[in-house]
Design a protein around this motif. Structure first.
Motif, PDB file in Angstrom:
ATOM      1  N   ARG A 102       0.823  -1.212   0.000  1.00  0.00           N
ATOM      2  CA  ARG A 102       0.000   0.000   0.000  1.00  0.00           C
ATOM      3  C   ARG A 102       0.861   1.267   0.000  1.00  0.00           C
ATOM      4  O   ARG A 102       0.554   2.248   0.674  1.00  0.00           O
ATOM      5  N   TYR A 104       2.182   4.697  -1.040  1.00  0.00           N
ATOM      6  CA  TYR A 104       1.456   5.821  -1.632  1.00  0.00           C
ATOM      7  C   TYR A 104       1.997   6.184  -3.002  1.00  0.00           C
ATOM      8  O   TYR A 104       1.221   6.517  -3.908  1.00  0.00           O
ATOM      9  N   TYR A 107       0.379   4.155  -5.565  1.00  0.00           N
ATOM     10  CA  TYR A 107      -0.992   4.615  -5.824  1.00  0.00           C
ATOM     11  C   TYR A 107      -0.995   5.815  -6.758  1.00  0.00           C
ATOM     12  O   TYR A 107      -1.812   5.891  -7.689  1.00  0.00           O
ATOM     13  N   LEU A 111      -3.022   4.960 -10.209  1.00  0.00           N
ATOM     14  CA  LEU A 111      -4.346   5.560 -10.399  1.00  0.00           C
ATOM     15  C   LEU A 111      -4.530   6.043 -11.830  1.00  0.00           C
ATOM     16  O   LEU A 111      -5.526   5.708 -12.489  1.00  0.00           O
ATOM     17  N   ILE A 150      -8.227  -0.098  -7.845  1.00  0.00           N
ATOM     18  CA  ILE A 150      -7.868   1.310  -7.670  1.00  0.00           C
ATOM     19  C   ILE A 150      -9.031   2.101  -7.065  1.00  0.00           C
ATOM     20  O   ILE A 150      -8.826   3.033  -6.284  1.00  0.00           O
ATOM     21  N   ALA A 153      -9.002   1.229  -3.339  1.00  0.00           N
ATOM     22  CA  ALA A 153      -7.971   2.004  -2.655  1.00  0.00           C
ATOM     23  C   ALA A 153      -8.443   3.433  -2.407  1.00  0.00           C
ATOM     24  O   ALA A 153      -8.155   4.031  -1.363  1.00  0.00           O
ATOM     25  N   THR A 154      -9.191   3.971  -3.351  1.00  0.00           N
ATOM     26  CA  THR A 154      -9.647   5.356  -3.267  1.00  0.00           C
ATOM     27  C   THR A 154     -10.817   5.530  -2.310  1.00  0.00           C
ATOM     28  O   THR A 154     -10.796   6.422  -1.446  1.00  0.00           O
ATOM     29  N   MET A 159      -7.249   6.579  -0.076  1.00  0.00           N
ATOM     30  CA  MET A 159      -6.051   7.128  -0.696  1.00  0.00           C
ATOM     31  C   MET A 159      -6.478   8.156  -1.742  1.00  0.00           C
ATOM     32  O   MET A 159      -7.483   7.967  -2.428  1.00  0.00           O
TER      33      MET A 159
END
Length: 238
Positions: A102, A104, A107, A111, A150, A153-154, A159
């Motif tokens: 995870r 950042y 990400y 994304l 994704i 995750a958001t 995130m």
């Protein structure tokens, strides 16, 4: 008669845009993803959310691994066509690195890559063998699975990208493309359609012939990434 129509449609070699083989998996997975995200936010603690996230990453990665092992065992594996170097297959293969750590910065990059790249594959699928082939299931599990990850995750792990994430993702993509161009040259391949457009209809058809469509993609990439970032900017301001 209905069964005969269904059977005949399953024998179509290439999936066509707007067919049930195109639309149905999108509806099913999108509905499941929405329910999963809502249920996770309402009922799961943080540890279970992370476990679910890790499961999704393992699912898409194992799908790619099993698909390639199967073709290797068949003895018809072609290094110039079958390596998991197309963007979505590559992302699926490495996805557990993101879902387990995870990080950042991952990400920030993923994304924009996933939304920009995978959505195009969902809208204009390039599937040479339709339902019920292994390639058909692999294609939709990977493409729709990446989007689910994704968005999870958001909206579940909360995130969010920053403005500078747009440019981090863009420059990371340039590195990926350069490496891929070298590999394409060595293997005589066309991974990520850097040497020619896909056989099926795609957004690239509107951008001219090679190499002009590559130049057009470079020009519109940052504006497209900014468009993806815009909803995050708006909600942050509020």
């Amino acid at each position: 008669m209905i069964f005969g129509f269904f059977l005949s449609s399953c024998l179509v070699v290439r999936v066509t845009i707007g067919s049930w083989q195109h639309v149905l998996p999108i509806i099913l997975v999108a509905s499941t993803a929405i329910l999963l995200i809502r249920a996770s936010n309402r009922k799961l603690n943080q540890q279970k959310k992370i476990k679910t996230f890790q499961f999704l990453g393992a699912l898409v990665s194992l799908t790619v691994i099993v698909f390639h092992i199967y073709h290797i065992l068949l003895g018809n594996y072609n290094l110039s066509e079958d390596l998991p170097l197309f963007l979505c297959s590559f992302l699926a293969l490495i996805m557990p690195c993101f879902t387990y750590t995870r990080r950042y910065w991952m990400y920030e990059i993923l994304l924009f890559w996933i939304i920009a790249g995978t959505l195009q594959g969902v809208i204009t699928p390039d599937i040479s063998n339709g339902f019920p082939s292994l390639d058909y299931f692999r294609y939709w599990i990977v493409h729709l699975g990446l989007l689910t990850i994704i968005f999870y995750a958001t909206f579940v792990l909360k995130m969010r990208p920053k403005f500078k994430s747009v440019f981090k993702s863009f420059f990371a993509l340039q590195i990926y493309v350069i490496i891929l161009m070298v590999l394409n040259n060595v293997l005589g391949a066309n991974y990520s359609y850097l040497n020619s457009k896909p056989e099926s209809a795609s957004a690239l058809d509107y951008f001219g012939e090679w190499p002009y469509y590559l130049l057009v993609m470079e020009v519109i990439l940052i504006p497209f990434f900014l468009l993806i970032y815009w909803p995050f900017y708006v909600t942050r301001k509020k």
